[in-house]
Design a protein around this motif. Structure first.
Motif, PDB file in Angstrom:
ATOM      1  N   VAL A 166       0.860  -1.333  -0.003  1.00 39.71           N
ATOM      2  CA  VAL A 166       0.171  -0.001  -0.042  1.00 39.71           C
ATOM      3  C   VAL A 166       0.676   1.348  -0.060  1.00 39.71           C
ATOM      4  O   VAL A 166       0.787   2.144  -0.626  1.00 39.71           O
ATOM      5  N   GLY A 167       1.910   1.221   0.760  1.00 38.75           N
ATOM      6  CA  GLY A 167       2.976   2.427   0.909  1.00 38.75           C
ATOM      7  C   GLY A 167       3.590   2.781  -0.312  1.00 38.75           C
ATOM      8  O   GLY A 167       3.576   3.712  -0.934  1.00 38.75           O
ATOM      9  N   PHE A 168       4.006   1.635  -1.196  1.00 34.65           N
ATOM     10  CA  PHE A 168       4.417   1.368  -2.269  1.00 34.65           C
ATOM     11  C   PHE A 168       3.483   2.228  -3.488  1.00 34.65           C
ATOM     12  O   PHE A 168       3.745   3.133  -4.161  1.00 34.65           O
ATOM     13  N   LEU A 169       2.269   1.809  -3.541  1.00 33.75           N
ATOM     14  CA  LEU A 169       1.182   2.298  -4.253  1.00 33.75           C
ATOM     15  C   LEU A 169       1.177   3.823  -4.004  1.00 33.75           C
ATOM     16  O   LEU A 169       1.012   4.653  -5.051  1.00 33.75           O
ATOM     17  N   VAL A 170       0.996   4.224  -2.871  1.00 34.62           N
ATOM     18  CA  VAL A 170       0.707   5.648  -2.447  1.00 34.62           C
ATOM     19  C   VAL A 170       1.757   6.587  -2.683  1.00 34.62           C
ATOM     20  O   VAL A 170       1.640   7.532  -3.393  1.00 34.62           O
ATOM     21  N   ILE A 171       2.953   6.109  -2.155  1.00 36.75           N
ATOM     22  CA  ILE A 171       4.258   7.065  -2.173  1.00 36.75           C
ATOM     23  C   ILE A 171       4.912   6.859  -3.476  1.00 36.75           C
ATOM     24  O   ILE A 171       5.440   7.980  -3.804  1.00 36.75           O
ATOM     25  N   ALA A 172       5.108   5.810  -3.918  1.00 34.00           N
ATOM     26  CA  ALA A 172       5.813   5.851  -5.418  1.00 34.00           C
ATOM     27  C   ALA A 172       4.813   5.910  -6.591  1.00 34.00           C
ATOM     28  O   ALA A 172       5.071   6.901  -7.426  1.00 34.00           O
ATOM     29  N   ILE A 248       8.637   7.906 -10.251  1.00 30.99           N
ATOM     30  CA  ILE A 248       8.063   6.651  -9.573  1.00 30.99           C
ATOM     31  C   ILE A 248       9.455   5.833  -8.766  1.00 30.99           C
ATOM     32  O   ILE A 248       9.890   5.352  -7.619  1.00 30.99           O
ATOM     33  N   THR A 249      10.698   5.745 -10.015  1.00 33.41           N
ATOM     34  CA  THR A 249      11.887   5.066  -9.538  1.00 33.41           C
ATOM     35  C   THR A 249      12.408   5.858  -8.302  1.00 33.41           C
ATOM     36  O   THR A 249      12.908   5.410  -7.270  1.00 33.41           O
ATOM     37  N   ASN A 250      12.666   7.114  -8.173  1.00 35.51           N
ATOM     38  CA  ASN A 250      13.162   7.937  -7.159  1.00 35.51           C
ATOM     39  C   ASN A 250      12.371   7.921  -5.818  1.00 35.51           C
ATOM     40  O   ASN A 250      13.203   7.389  -4.998  1.00 35.51           O
ATOM     41  N   ASN A 251      11.131   7.563  -5.943  1.00 34.45           N
ATOM     42  CA  ASN A 251      10.312   7.267  -4.757  1.00 34.45           C
ATOM     43  C   ASN A 251      10.472   6.123  -4.208  1.00 34.45           C
ATOM     44  O   ASN A 251      10.193   5.762  -2.950  1.00 34.45           O
ATOM     45  N   ALA A 252      10.277   5.172  -5.265  1.00 33.76           N
ATOM     46  CA  ALA A 252      10.499   3.833  -4.839  1.00 33.76           C
ATOM     47  C   ALA A 252      11.775   3.230  -4.217  1.00 33.76           C
ATOM     48  O   ALA A 252      11.927   2.514  -3.469  1.00 33.76           O
ATOM     49  N   ILE A 256      11.557   1.154  -1.064  1.00 32.06           N
ATOM     50  CA  ILE A 256      12.307  -0.147  -0.815  1.00 32.06           C
ATOM     51  C   ILE A 256      13.384   0.011   0.107  1.00 32.06           C
ATOM     52  O   ILE A 256      13.515  -1.204   0.905  1.00 32.06           O
ATOM     53  N   SER A 257      14.050   0.725   0.169  1.00 27.19           N
ATOM     54  CA  SER A 257      15.490   0.940   0.940  1.00 27.19           C
ATOM     55  C   SER A 257      14.868   0.850   2.483  1.00 27.19           C
ATOM     56  O   SER A 257      15.628   0.094   3.173  1.00 27.19           O
ATOM     57  N   VAL A 258      13.970   1.567   2.659  1.00 30.53           N
ATOM     58  CA  VAL A 258      13.400   1.658   4.105  1.00 30.53           C
ATOM     59  C   VAL A 258      12.820   0.080   4.518  1.00 30.53           C
ATOM     60  O   VAL A 258      13.027  -0.501   5.624  1.00 30.53           O
ATOM     61  N   TYR A 259      12.212  -0.543   3.348  1.00 29.71           N
ATOM     62  CA  TYR A 259      11.668  -1.827   3.995  1.00 29.71           C
ATOM     63  C   TYR A 259      12.757  -2.881   4.049  1.00 29.71           C
ATOM     64  O   TYR A 259      12.511  -3.792   4.975  1.00 29.71           O
ATOM     65  N   VAL A 260      13.751  -2.739   3.379  1.00 25.95           N
ATOM     66  CA  VAL A 260      14.771  -3.986   3.541  1.00 25.95           C
ATOM     67  C   VAL A 260      15.956  -3.327   4.607  1.00 25.95           C
ATOM     68  O   VAL A 260      16.760  -4.270   5.019  1.00 25.95           O
ATOM     69  N   ASN A 261      15.752  -2.233   4.666  1.00 24.06           N
ATOM     70  CA  ASN A 261      16.889  -1.582   5.627  1.00 24.06           C
ATOM     71  C   ASN A 261      16.523  -0.607   6.634  1.00 24.06           C
ATOM     72  O   ASN A 261      16.945   0.438   7.073  1.00 24.06           O
TER      73      ASN A 261
END
Length: 308
Positions: A166-172, A248-252, A256-261
């Motif tokens: 959901v965060g990826f959809l909204v933020i990215a 989208i790439t910039n936000n993604a 993704i970085s937050v999610y994995v680290n």
């Protein structure tokens, strides 16, 4: 689209710009009403409880839902509704204008390789000290920055994979599509029509894009991003798709970085004024490569224009 821009006088585009802003504002209010309507069943149809939950901001899925609906109405449905009723030709050109195929991949590479320079610029921006006469204003702006940092940390502190999606959809996705549609699509096009200068339009739009975020300590890095996105739009023959993919790439990358680290990145985000810039040699080398990719991107766009 260039013909459409050059064919009209500046006053024509100024009126279009004002009408666009009016539609965006109206869509924002409609979006707020929809948010209340969507949340009402979750809180026993109590409007008071809905507003209480929104003010407390302690439910991540609710806040992401609110952000998503707001972005959908303000940045996507508002401009598209305006375009459908008042500028169909311009809207059709935005949707049908395709870039040279390699520019889609290049736009994502360019934005990613520019990240170290953006990080260094952000650190410089966050360490700007205002003159003593503006001390009280500086205190207020820094407090605001810390408050927004806490809110951002809460939004991206995903506790499950569904929350991440959901965060990826909204933020990215929503932010990338909506902000590019509004700013690089309509606003940059209309400002170019008013100023009759494509480069001034890129910089003016980037200034507006950064200013609406109301964050001085991120103003210059957002303006830099806006300028970069503006030229990705301009040098693709005014196709929105490369700028959308880049945004989208910039936000993604952040999401993704937050999610994995999460542990390390959230700790850094908690105190934006203590963030350290990347090593200088990384910034220099990545910037050289980034400008190289950007030059190649521009050349691919020129090849498309020549072939047409």
């Amino acid at each position: 689209m260039t013909d459409h821009i050059q064919a009209q006088n500046p006053g024509y585009f100024f009126k279009k710009f004002l009408l666009l802003i009016l539609f965006v504002i109206m869509a924002t209010f409609v979006g707020q009403a929809v948010i209340v309507g969507v949340l009402l069943p979750l809180y026993d149809f109590s409007v008071e409880e809905v507003f209480n939950q929104l003010s407390h901001k302690d439910n991540r899925m609710v806040m992401l839902t609110v952000q998503g609906i707001s972005a959908l109405f303000t940045f996507i449905l508002g401009p598209l509704t305006y375009g459908y009723f008042y500028d169909q030709k311009f809207t059709e050109q935005l949707s049908k204008k395709l870039p040279e195929k390699s520019q889609l991949l290049l736009s994502m590479i360019v934005i990613a390789v520019f990240l170290p320079l953006g990080s260094a610029l952000l650190v410089w921006n966050q360490n700007i000290e205002l003159p003593a006469a503006f001390h009280d204003l500086e205190v207020i702006m820094k407090e605001t920055e810390l408050h927004l940092a806490k809110l951002t940390i809460f939004l991206v502190d995903f506790q499950s994979f569904p929350e991440f999606l959901v965060g990826f959809l909204v933020i990215a996705i929503f932010a990338g599509v909506g902000e590019e549609l509004l700013f690089r699509g309509y606003v940059q096009g209309y400002i170019e029509g008013m100023l009759k200068n494509a480069h001034l339009a890129v910089w003016a739009t980037a200034f507006i894009f950064s200013a609406i975020h109301l964050q001085f300590y991120g103003f210059f890095v957002r303006m830099f991003l806006g300028v970069l996105l503006g030229y990705l739009f301009l040098w693709s023959g005014r196709s929105l798709y490369p700028a959308i993919l880049a945004h989208i790439t910039n936000n993604a990358i952040t999401v993704i970085s937050v999610y994995v680290n999460k542990e390390e990145i959230l700790k850094e985000m908690a105190d934006p004024f203590s963030t350290e810039a990347p090593e200088w040699y990384i910034v220099i080398l990545s910037t050289i490569f980034a400008f190289g990719f950007l030059f190649f991107y521009k050349k691919r766009g020129e090849k498309l224009s020549f072939n047409h």
